[in-house]
Design an enzyme around this catalytic site. Sequence first.
Site, PDB file in Angstrom:
ATOM      1  N   SER A   1       0.840  -1.206   0.000  1.00 13.31           N
ATOM      2  CA  SER A   1       0.000   0.000   0.000  1.00 13.31           C
ATOM      3  C   SER A   1       0.868   1.247   0.000  1.00 13.31           C
ATOM      4  O   SER A   1       1.928   1.283   0.626  1.00 13.31           O
ATOM      5  CB  SER A   1      -0.905   0.008   1.233  1.00 13.31           C
ATOM      6  OG  SER A   1      -1.526   1.262   1.397  1.00 13.31           O
ATOM      7  N   LYS A   2       0.384   2.284  -0.691  1.00 12.96           N
ATOM      8  CA  LYS A   2       1.097   3.562  -0.702  1.00 12.96           C
ATOM      9  C   LYS A   2       1.025   4.251   0.661  1.00 12.96           C
ATOM     10  O   LYS A   2       1.797   5.165   0.935  1.00 12.96           O
ATOM     11  CB  LYS A   2       0.489   4.485  -1.769  1.00 12.96           C
ATOM     12  CG  LYS A   2       0.811   4.064  -3.188  1.00 12.96           C
ATOM     13  CD  LYS A   2       0.327   5.085  -4.202  1.00 12.96           C
ATOM     14  CE  LYS A   2      -1.161   5.023  -4.415  1.00 12.96           C
ATOM     15  NZ  LYS A   2      -1.604   5.849  -5.568  1.00 12.96           N
ATOM     16  N   ARG A   3       0.108   3.830   1.502  1.00 10.81           N
ATOM     17  CA  ARG A   3      -0.145   4.550   2.752  1.00 10.81           C
ATOM     18  C   ARG A   3       0.598   3.975   3.950  1.00 10.81           C
ATOM     19  O   ARG A   3       0.419   4.448   5.066  1.00 10.81           O
ATOM     20  CB  ARG A   3      -1.654   4.545   3.038  1.00 10.81           C
ATOM     21  CG  ARG A   3      -2.473   5.229   1.961  1.00 10.81           C
ATOM     22  CD  ARG A   3      -3.953   5.131   2.248  1.00 10.81           C
ATOM     23  NE  ARG A   3      -4.760   5.757   1.219  1.00 10.81           N
ATOM     24  CZ  ARG A   3      -5.142   5.164   0.095  1.00 10.81           C
ATOM     25  NH1 ARG A   3      -4.783   3.891  -0.120  1.00 10.81           N
ATOM     26  NH2 ARG A   3      -5.862   5.798  -0.800  1.00 10.81           N
TER      27      ARG A   3
END
Length: 524
Positions: free
Chosen positions: A253-255
């Site tokens: 995930s980018k987060r």
Amino acid sequence: MSVRTRFAPSPTGYLHIGGVRTALFNWLFARHHGGQFLLRIDDTDADRNVAEALQPILDGFRWLGLQWDEGPEVDGPHAPYYQSRRGERYQQAVARLLETGAAYRDYATAEEVQAEREQAQQEKRRFLYSRRWMAGTDVQAAAFEAEGRRAVVRLKMPRGGVCQFDDLIRGPVEFEWALEQDHVVQRADGSPLYHLASSVDDHDFEITHVIRAVEHLSNTPRQIFITEALGYTLPRFAHLPYVAAPGSKEKLSKRKLDKYLQHHEFKRLHEQGAAIATALGLDVRPETFSPVVVDFYRQVGYDPETLVNYLLLLGWSLDDHTETFTRDEMVRSFTLERVNRAEASFDPQKLLAFQERRMQALGVDQRVDRVLPFLEQAGLVSTPVCDTARARTRSVVAAAGDRLKVAGDILDYPEFFLDDNTFEYDQKAFAKRLGKEGAVPRLARFRDRLRELPTFGAADLEQALHAFVEAEGIKIGQIIHAVRVAVTGKAVGFGLFEGLAILGREACLRRIDRALTQTSATES
């Protein structure tokens, strides 16, 4: 009909590694079958779209060599390729769904639907919308609207039976229709939602194969329902395994950059990239500069073929030993039958190993071509690059050897491109190597030896240093480290003698004089 695949990014952020892997598989499948690969921009969610995000997405695909046959900046017979410009087609589809009874106008408020959901939870039963505020006729719709209500359009999903389809990766798949909610396909303001727009576009663009990540598997029944209700031909579906985070089975995930940085190899990859980006003056905020984002690899100097080759192996394999492919070999070998069902783990160490092998397989001049743009961007060589700067760069690249793993690693050696008085000293190394008793007079005496050398090649310098060590009756470490710090500003680097030869006699003498002067100033 020719094979036609598509990838449909949303311009809500930067291009994700997992998304590019999906795009690559679509591109390879289309190329393998002599078909077309389309790029479609899913920008129906105006609140989340980021205007400046689209161009990096397009640039990222071009950098990777994943050219699309139809789509933005290419156009084609099915234009426009932006969902935000296809509203009329979606309105036509909604009208058809309402006309056939496959959808209905629903006037419930969000609070009323939520109340039904909470009641189901209290009664420990599965929530299924009651359709209490469904308008089956214009009269009913008018009555609801008289109350000030506004309608969304919902699918009228079957309440019995099963949805069956054959997934090209996962085999036969079944979903019970009764477990499907009456999904909203049009908001109260008339704008379409993803499932409707995607189904209509896949039909209009003549998509034959929908190849996407496994998290979309649960979306398939409602899209099949829409497609069949509109009388369209179903595409074939193939759901890829997701790309997992390093050392984990959770989806990348980018987060979650902070979490991934606890993984040693991921942290090392990020720190290496951040050092290069900082030297270039780039934005290194986590949301824009992360190994989860494709642009990270372009900015720090990875070879695009390396990244494509590595992404190919995230969930696909030809056999149990082949890892390196040319682009033509990828196209020739790729089939969906060889895609695995299990998640594919992102391994930063393996990616870096791929990059190292590719970099070292290049000739010196090819590596020079790759590193020069980084030197230009950092202001270490002028633009256009003159012959002298190219020759200096070639010498540094040859001497650095396998220390240059990515093109941006050339920025580890600014001392070979900066003026003799502007490169910086590592103050800790300076104090350690020139602060020892006897270090300064020894360095001054060695400087005199360098001045008197008839020639200044690497072999000459090595011979001169060993002769000096013998004459002084010292260990080599008592002089070589002081020389390195004085001339390069650092305690580590590639071969000292090669470095001295690259700089040349006069520059080395000036730099040693500078170090001696700085030492004298400190002592006084």
